[in-house]
Motif scaffolding. Structure first.
Motif, short mmCIF file in Angstrom:
data_model
loop_
_atom_site.label_atom_id
_atom_site.label_comp_id
_atom_site.label_asym_id
_atom_site.label_seq_id
_atom_site.Cartn_x
_atom_site.Cartn_y
_atom_site.Cartn_z
N UNK A 46 0.71 -0.93 0.44
CA UNK A 46 0.02 -0.03 0.02
C UNK A 46 0.65 0.87 -0.09
N UNK A 47 1.98 0.94 0.38
CA UNK A 47 3.16 2.48 0.66
C UNK A 47 3.11 3.23 -0.80
N UNK A 48 3.52 1.70 -1.45
CA UNK A 48 4.51 1.80 -2.78
C UNK A 48 3.51 2.29 -3.69
N UNK A 49 1.78 1.76 -3.79
CA UNK A 49 1.37 2.02 -4.47
C UNK A 49 0.62 3.75 -4.27
N UNK A 50 0.62 3.77 -3.06
CA UNK A 50 0.49 5.57 -2.82
C UNK A 50 1.40 6.52 -3.17
N UNK A 51 2.97 6.02 -3.10
CA UNK A 51 3.81 6.58 -3.53
C UNK A 51 3.60 6.78 -5.38
N UNK A 52 3.44 5.72 -6.18
CA UNK A 52 2.68 6.16 -7.15
C UNK A 52 1.55 6.68 -7.34
N UNK A 53 0.75 6.53 -6.84
CA UNK A 53 -0.26 7.48 -6.90
C UNK A 53 -0.06 8.83 -6.76
N UNK A 54 0.75 9.21 -5.60
CA UNK A 54 1.50 10.49 -5.29
C UNK A 54 1.99 11.10 -7.00
N UNK A 55 2.70 10.20 -8.03
CA UNK A 55 3.70 10.47 -8.59
C UNK A 55 2.59 11.06 -9.45
N UNK A 56 1.68 10.01 -10.10
CA UNK A 56 0.29 10.23 -10.87
C UNK A 56 -0.54 11.85 -10.84
N UNK A 57 -0.27 12.30 -9.45
CA UNK A 57 -1.14 13.18 -9.60
C UNK A 57 -0.39 14.18 -9.92
N UNK A 58 1.16 14.46 -9.09
CA UNK A 58 2.21 15.66 -9.48
C UNK A 58 2.26 15.36 -11.60
#
Length: 152
Positions: free
Chosen positions: A29-41
């Motif tokens: 979940x932490x990896x997925x959250x980091x990926x989502x933040x990158x996509x949002x940026x």
């Protein structure tokens, strides 16, 4: 007593398995959250560029890509706008036909002289045109009195 110890041993063996699964899930979940933040940026940067902000760091190729994206968006917007106008025109034409039919029926009810509704419509238009002002200025005199009527 032995049975209780065995049950305790089984229970304690299961706990590390659950802990390990929970840690793996948390890590995932932490990896997925980091990926989502990158996509949002990335999406926010793309949005700013489409709005014309932050273009200083863009290369010529990036600017051409942004321009083509904007042109395609404009084409889509104009096509949708034209479609809506066509639909409105069709609705207004249907309404016009209904109103003309209503007008025809009303004219036929009102006329006893044998004139057709088209002739009455022409007469009505002529009457309106004749009664229109001829661009001449006419002065209207008005008087304004302030106070009680007996003071005039």
């Amino acid at each position: 007593m032995q049975r209780t110890i065995e049950r305790y041993s089984m229970y304690t063996k299961e706990i590390p398995i659950h802990k390990l699964e929970m840690e793996q899930r948390t890590q995932h979940l932490m990896i997925e959250t980091a990926n989502m933040f990158k996509n949002i940026e990335f999406l926010e940067v793309s949005k700013r560029k489409l709005l014309g902000q932050g273009l200083g760091s863009c290369s010529v190729e990036e600017l051409q890509e942004i321009g083509s994206q904007l042109e395609q968006s404009l084409k889509n917007i104009r096509a949708r706008k034209a479609q809506l106008f066509k639909e409105q025109i069709q609705q207004l034409k249907v309404k016009e036909r209904m109103l003309l039919e209503d007008n025809k029926q009303l004219c036929e009810k009102c006329t006893g002289s044998g004139k057709s509704w088209q002739q009455l419509l022409i007469q009505r238009r002529n009457a309106i045109n004749d009664s229109a002002p001829n661009n001449q200025c006419s002065k209207v005199v008005t008087e304004l009195f302030i106070g009680l009527p007996q003071n005039r």
